[in-house]
Design a protein around this motif. Structure first.
Motif, mmCIF file in Angstrom:
data_model
loop_
_atom_site.group_PDB
_atom_site.id
_atom_site.type_symbol
_atom_site.label_atom_id
_atom_site.label_comp_id
_atom_site.label_asym_id
_atom_site.label_seq_id
_atom_site.Cartn_x
_atom_site.Cartn_y
_atom_site.Cartn_z
ATOM 1 N N ALA A 157 31.352 19.882 -26.329
ATOM 2 C CA ALA A 157 31.201 20.436 -24.893
ATOM 3 C C ALA A 157 31.497 19.164 -24.118
ATOM 4 N N LYS A 158 31.401 17.955 -24.452
ATOM 5 C CA LYS A 158 31.440 16.879 -23.628
ATOM 6 C C LYS A 158 33.019 16.176 -23.615
ATOM 7 N N LEU A 180 39.544 14.407 -13.366
ATOM 8 C CA LEU A 180 39.326 15.026 -12.067
ATOM 9 C C LEU A 180 40.222 15.989 -11.717
ATOM 10 N N TRP A 181 39.806 16.945 -10.911
ATOM 11 C CA TRP A 181 40.729 17.986 -10.367
ATOM 12 C C TRP A 181 41.483 18.660 -11.776
ATOM 13 N N LEU B 27 34.858 34.497 -12.053
ATOM 14 C CA LEU B 27 34.743 33.001 -12.785
ATOM 15 C C LEU B 27 34.176 32.327 -11.354
ATOM 16 N N ARG B 29 32.737 28.305 -11.232
ATOM 17 C CA ARG B 29 32.265 27.163 -11.551
ATOM 18 C C ARG B 29 31.391 26.272 -11.070
ATOM 19 N N VAL B 97 29.715 14.303 -19.088
ATOM 20 C CA VAL B 97 29.884 15.456 -18.452
ATOM 21 C C VAL B 97 29.744 16.323 -19.453
ATOM 22 N N ALA B 98 28.886 17.482 -19.777
ATOM 23 C CA ALA B 98 29.141 18.474 -20.563
ATOM 24 C C ALA B 98 29.391 19.828 -20.113
ATOM 25 N N TYR B 99 30.220 20.561 -20.637
ATOM 26 C CA TYR B 99 30.461 22.004 -20.078
ATOM 27 C C TYR B 99 29.770 22.977 -20.782
ATOM 28 N N ILE B 110 30.799 28.713 -15.628
ATOM 29 C CA ILE B 110 31.121 27.292 -16.313
ATOM 30 C C ILE B 110 30.435 26.313 -15.713
ATOM 31 N N ASN B 123 30.558 10.306 -13.438
ATOM 32 C CA ASN B 123 30.672 11.621 -14.269
ATOM 33 C C ASN B 123 30.317 12.412 -13.507
ATOM 34 N N VAL B 125 31.017 12.817 -10.275
ATOM 35 C CA VAL B 125 32.186 13.149 -9.385
ATOM 36 C C VAL B 125 33.078 13.920 -10.191
ATOM 37 N N THR B 126 33.290 13.399 -11.581
ATOM 38 C CA THR B 126 34.226 14.202 -12.490
ATOM 39 C C THR B 126 33.739 15.676 -12.479
ATOM 40 N N SER B 129 34.410 17.597 -9.218
ATOM 41 C CA SER B 129 35.410 17.871 -8.769
ATOM 42 C C SER B 129 36.278 19.301 -9.193
ATOM 43 N N ASN B 130 35.750 19.889 -10.007
ATOM 44 C CA ASN B 130 36.258 21.247 -10.309
ATOM 45 C C ASN B 130 35.205 22.409 -10.053
ATOM 46 N N GLU B 132 32.838 24.792 -7.603
ATOM 47 C CA GLU B 132 32.965 25.626 -6.427
ATOM 48 C C GLU B 132 31.457 25.770 -5.763
ATOM 49 N N GLY B 309 46.326 28.917 -7.500
ATOM 50 C CA GLY B 309 45.688 29.067 -8.869
ATOM 51 C C GLY B 309 46.667 29.607 -9.914
ATOM 52 N N ASN B 421 44.064 15.006 -2.991
ATOM 53 C CA ASN B 421 43.182 14.239 -3.841
ATOM 54 C C ASN B 421 44.123 13.468 -4.781
ATOM 55 N N ALA B 435 39.111 7.747 -8.195
ATOM 56 C CA ALA B 435 39.398 9.113 -7.911
ATOM 57 C C ALA B 435 39.386 8.741 -6.244
#
Lengths: 315, 636
Positions: A157-158, A180-181, B27, B29, B97-99, B110, B123, B125-126, B129-130, B132, B309, B421, B435
């Motif tokens: 997950a990380k 990023l992005w 979806l 995020r 960061v964990a998703y 997500i 982390n 910012v990371t 960044s994706n 919404e 997208g 970006n 970034a």
């Protein structure tokens, strides 16, 4: 999958279509695969023959359509895979004109390393992790696609989509590149590599649903059938060939079973099931009370074991 | 889409209907931001728990872990579902960061779970960044105790605004610990709205919750009848993030050119913004060349329209020059094209920013060398004040002018995040170090030149990614100096190092052509060479000098011109008898015949080095072996 139909407003002007979650996940994966093909000199796609690999292969075909997939597929064969997997692999490679590489740790074969005498941990270490490193060193791949998903396991997950590996193939969870992005850092020095996980953000349900919608073929072992099995450690193990040592009094019995995950047959337990179609599998899954990797014996060796394996180079 | 399997065939209409419905879900995020103690992991654990996404085996592990390291006195510690990596579990904090994934009938989610700890801005910012939408957690009990919003809440909000998130949930957590106090909730909400006004979020939704007890997470709370708004999940299911990107001008950064055969030439990529249909005119941003879209190709068939997208392959009506890194754009609304711009930078790496240093930049599918020409300010992320700064350390945010080695196409980040970006990469380690979010292009009139900063030896050396050196070979004529020096330079060159070889051939004919071979002239000769070598080392080069240089004093002079460790003296120690036997240029024969006066070793002395960095046994070692030793010394 083609994106959803666009609706039309009253004025007759076509409104912009919105995309479903699977369409967005598909586009993300295709973007990642193209980025790798454009940026690395020698990429490879790990091909495990499982359902996630089937999805990956389908996505790769889409990413480079109408062209051919511009990199080889690599199968690390432990020699203990289900026979049906190998037959499926060879047929698919032919059908889609794939550049298929198969690597086996020959030293392990000479020492007759096997899951029965050596245990799952050692067998996996020699025939899978070490074999994988051998193959990566042999072909000097600078990027390797894997089908791992973040919903599978906590350490995954990380992990990043583009996961950096040292020249020794090690993963350092404390020192990952920020991601990023959709700007993936593809730069590596000679010997270093990146493991790339295009379906990081898919869940198990997403995989099944995509297989269903796209009518993607998977190994028949995923569907329930009457198969010869024996009961070991409270789990059903398939008697796939005569290499499995039967204990005194042990008789294979025919059971209606299927597999939720595929690996080495002695290490992959079957579940009792009557699901013979994809919708039935999804239905069983929705009712399931155990997570997917439970059928994999290697994850349970020790607490945090997947994280340790990953640091050592396991996918 | 492809035809679904016949429901009747599957023998189960319900599940087929379910699968069809699943195909219609959207979806979202989102990111959760909060500090170690705000209950963030507990909140996400609760969402997974309540949406039935915890399996029995996970539950068994969770129950065991809760007993072992849990903080809930034997109760289930939801936070343990999330803290994946072992070290973190023991520290009790999430450090990366964990998703996480969960879904309801309406949406798939997500979640980027990111730490609130000050050191881990990178982390956040990371993860953001994706995203919404952002869920910013506030510990109501802590605000009550401290008498105001905590610094970290302000920090998180600033970073969320910086990366362009428009939808913010202020989740006022631990309401159970403050007696579900409505007045306190209002107070916190008002304070937050006042603080965040300058950040310009178009949508802020405050929700009082208890992640631990489940109040207003999924189920409406019976403990807070005064709250009439949506639960957290209601909001996340319905927040309208309907892709604003699709309404922006068309942008298509080309990833690769597909040329499976001579009949097909397509441009593969992902639509960054806007939409495009066959027949639409597009322009290559950099060249201005135009063509019309012929087909939108996918393996499932051609499309009528591609929107932001979508990953597609475009073919054009006529052959124009397009390659990876180019941006196809709407001709009436084109992106900026410039090699200089002003941008916000978030520094992500332990090695601080060095203004003037060259960093590879990646924006879209394009790359260019970039340097920070002027660091305008560092932003104090707790107060939002701009402060003067010479550098940016990890987790710091700054505003800077950048100059690139070539033009790139971009939009201001505030107008189009997808094309505004970039990331900066370290040239040596390839680490992602920053970034960036572009504010605007810098016009030629306000031009800041590519090399406007103070450039010194260190800056040049960094640019060349090498340590400047002066490798000084000394030894008798015929000892093998030049042969070894030549191999060394070739090897360094092959490694991409910047080198220069100074030897008798290129010095005696120019710089020192007025000098002869008297002792005085020999001294002056070496002085000039040493000075020239010093300039080259100052320029960042690895300079290789190959001269007999018989006198200790002159070699010492050369050494004194360099910094400690820069001067590497290599003594090629070959006996006179061997040199004389080799006599590659016939000089010894002529010297013995008296034709060459003051010849070193014959009628002029050679003073062997007393403490060279390296001694080569020129009689025993091959030139290749010797070169290997020298390279080890240089690259050490």
């Amino acid at each position: 999958m083609s994106p959803s139909e666009s609706s039309r407003t009253d004025a007759g002007q076509p409104a912009l279509p919105s995309r479903t979650h699977l369409e967005r996940l598909e586009a993300e994966a295709i973007h990642i695969m193209r980025e790798v093909a454009a940026s690395f000199e020698n990429p490879v796609m790990m091909y495990s023959i499982g359902k996630d690999s089937s999805v990956m292969l389908h996505l790769a075909r889409k990413a480079f359509y109408p062209g051919r997939i511009p990199f080889p597929l690599l199968h690390v064969d432990t020699t203990w895979k289900f026979r049906e997997m190998i037959a499926f692999r060879d047929r698919v490679a032919k059908e889609y004109d794939l550049d298929l590489l198969v690597h086996t740790n020959e030293e392990g074969v000479r020492q007759n390393v096997n899951p029965f005498d050596h245990g799952s941990a050692y067998h996996t270490d020699v025939m899978k992790t070490a074999a994988l490193k051998q193959a990566l060193d042999k072909y000097k791949f600078d990027a390797a696609f894997g089908g791992a998903r973040r919903d599978e396991e906590k350490s995954r997950a990380k992990e990043r989509v583009f996961s950096f590996r040292t020249a020794q193939h090690r993963w350092d969870p404390k020192n990952q590149r920020p991601e990023l992005w959709n700007l993936y850092n593809t730069r590596v020095r000679p010997g270093e590599s990146i493991r790339v996980f295009p379906i990081s953000n898919w869940t198990e349900l997403d995989i099944w649903q995509y297989l269903y919608q796209e009518e993607i073929e998977i190994v028949p072992l995923y569907f329930a059938a009457r198969r010869p099995v024996v009961r070991r450690f409270d789990q059903w193990i398939l008697v796939d060939d005569d290499r499995i040592p039967l204990r005194p009094g042990e008789e294979p019995e025919m059971k209606m079973v299927r597999f939720r995950t595929l690996g080495c047959y002695p290490l992959t337990a079957a579940v009792e099931s009557t699901a013979t179609t994809l919708p039935e599998i999804v239905q069983e899954m929705l009712l399931a009370k155990t997570s997917e990797r439970e059928g994999r014996i290697i994850d349970f060796d020790q607490s945090g074991s997947m994280e340790k394996k990953k640091q050592e180079g396991y996918f | 889409m492809s035809t679904p399997n016949d429901p009747a065939e599957s023998g189960n209409t319900d599940i087929a209907a379910y699968l069809r419905h699943q195909h219609e879900t959207g979806l979202l995020r989102f990111i959760t931001c909060g500090s170690v103690d705000d209950g963030k992991s507990t909140l996400i654990g609760r969402l997974l728990w309540d949406s039935k996404l915890i399996y029995e085996d996970q539950l068994a592990a969770l129950t065991a872990d809760s007993k072992r390291v849990g903080t809930q006195q034997g109760g289930i510690d939801y936070a343990l579902l999330l803290d994946g990596l072992e070290a973190e579990r023991e520290q009790g904090i999430t450090i990366d960061v964990a998703y996480r994934f969960f879904s309801t009938d309406r949406r798939k989610f997500i979640v980027a779970d990111t730490p609130g700890h000050e050191q881990y801005t990178r982390n956040m910012v990371t993860g953001a960044s994706n995203a919404e939408a952002a869920v910013i957690l506030v510990d109501a009990a802590a605000v009550s105790r401290e008498g105001g919003l905590l610094a970290q809440t302000k920090r998180h909000s600033y970073l969320v605004s910086l990366v362009g998130i428009r939808h913010v949930v202020l989740a006022v957590n631990k309401m159970d610990l403050v007696g579900y106090d409505e007045a306190l909730f209002r107070e916190i909400t008002d304070a937050y709205r006042a603080f965040s006004a300058p950040l310009g979020f178009p949508d802020i939704r405050a929700i009082p919750v208890s992640a631990l007890r489940g109040d207003n997470v999924m189920e409406r709370s019976a403990n807070m009848p005064w709250y009439k708004g949506p639960t957290l999940l209601d909001y996340l299911e319905t927040v309208d993030v309907e892709d604003a990107r699709a309404q922006l001008p068309f942008r298509f950064p080309v990833q690769l050119v597909q040329r499976p055969d001579s009949a097909f030439r397509g441009f593969a990529g992902t639509v960054a913004s806007g939409a495009v249909r066959p027949g639409d005119e597009v322009a290559v941003a950099a060249s201005g060349e135009k063509a019309n879209i012929d087909r939108i190709v996918t393996m499932s068939g051609d499309l009528d329209v591609a929107v932001a997208g979508d990953a597609v392959t475009l073919t054009l009506s006529r052959e124009i020059d397009v390659s990876r890194g180019d941006v196809l754009a709407a001709p009436q609304a084109r992106p900026s094209i410039a090699d200089q711009f002003k941008a916000h930078l978030v520094w992500l790496h332990a090695e601080p920013l060095l203004p003037g240093r060259m960093y590879p930049l990646k924006s879209g599918t394009d790359t260019a060398p970039a340097q920070v020409t002027e660091l305008k300010a560092r932003v104090n992320i707790n107060t939002l004040a701009e402060e003067a700064a010479k550098t940016l350390e990890m987790n710091e945010v700054g505003l800077a002018n950048l100059a690139l080695g070539k033009d790139i196409a971009f939009d201001p980040f505030s107008e189009n995040a997808a094309t505004g970006n970039f990331i900066l990469i370290d040239r040596e380690t390839n680490a992602t170090v920053a970034a960036g979010m572009i504010q605007h292009a810098l016009r030629r009139a306000t031009n800041i030149h590519w090399q406007a900063v103070t450039v010194n030896k260190a800056a040049r050396a960094q640019n060349m990614a090498q340590r400047p050196r002066c490798v000084w070979f000394t030894g008798l004529s015929g000892s093998g100096k030049s042969t070894i020096a030549d191999i060394v330079e070739k090897r360094l060159h092959a490694m991409g190092r910047k080198t220069y070889l100074l030897d008798g051939d290129n010095v005696r004919h120019g710089l020192c052509r007025d000098l002869g071979f008297t002792d005085a002239d020999r001294v002056e000769n070496i002085r000039r060479i040493a000075e020239a070598a010093r300039l080259m080392v100052d320029a960042g080069l690895i300079v290789i000098c190959s001269f007999i240089s018989p006198f200790r004093a002159e070699r010492k002079l050369a050494r004194s011109l360099m910094e400690d460790g820069e001067f590497l003296e290599v003594f090629v120690d070959t006996p006179l008898s061997v040199c004389e036997a080799r006599d590659p240029k016939g000089l010894y024969r002529r010297a013995r015949a008296g034709e060459l006066p003051n010849f070193t070793g014959i009628d002029s002395p050679y003073e062997a080095p007393e403490g060279p960095e390296l001694r080569i046994d020129g009689a025993a070692m091959t030139p290749e072996e010797a070169a290997e030793r020298v390279l080890e010394l240089i690259l050490r």
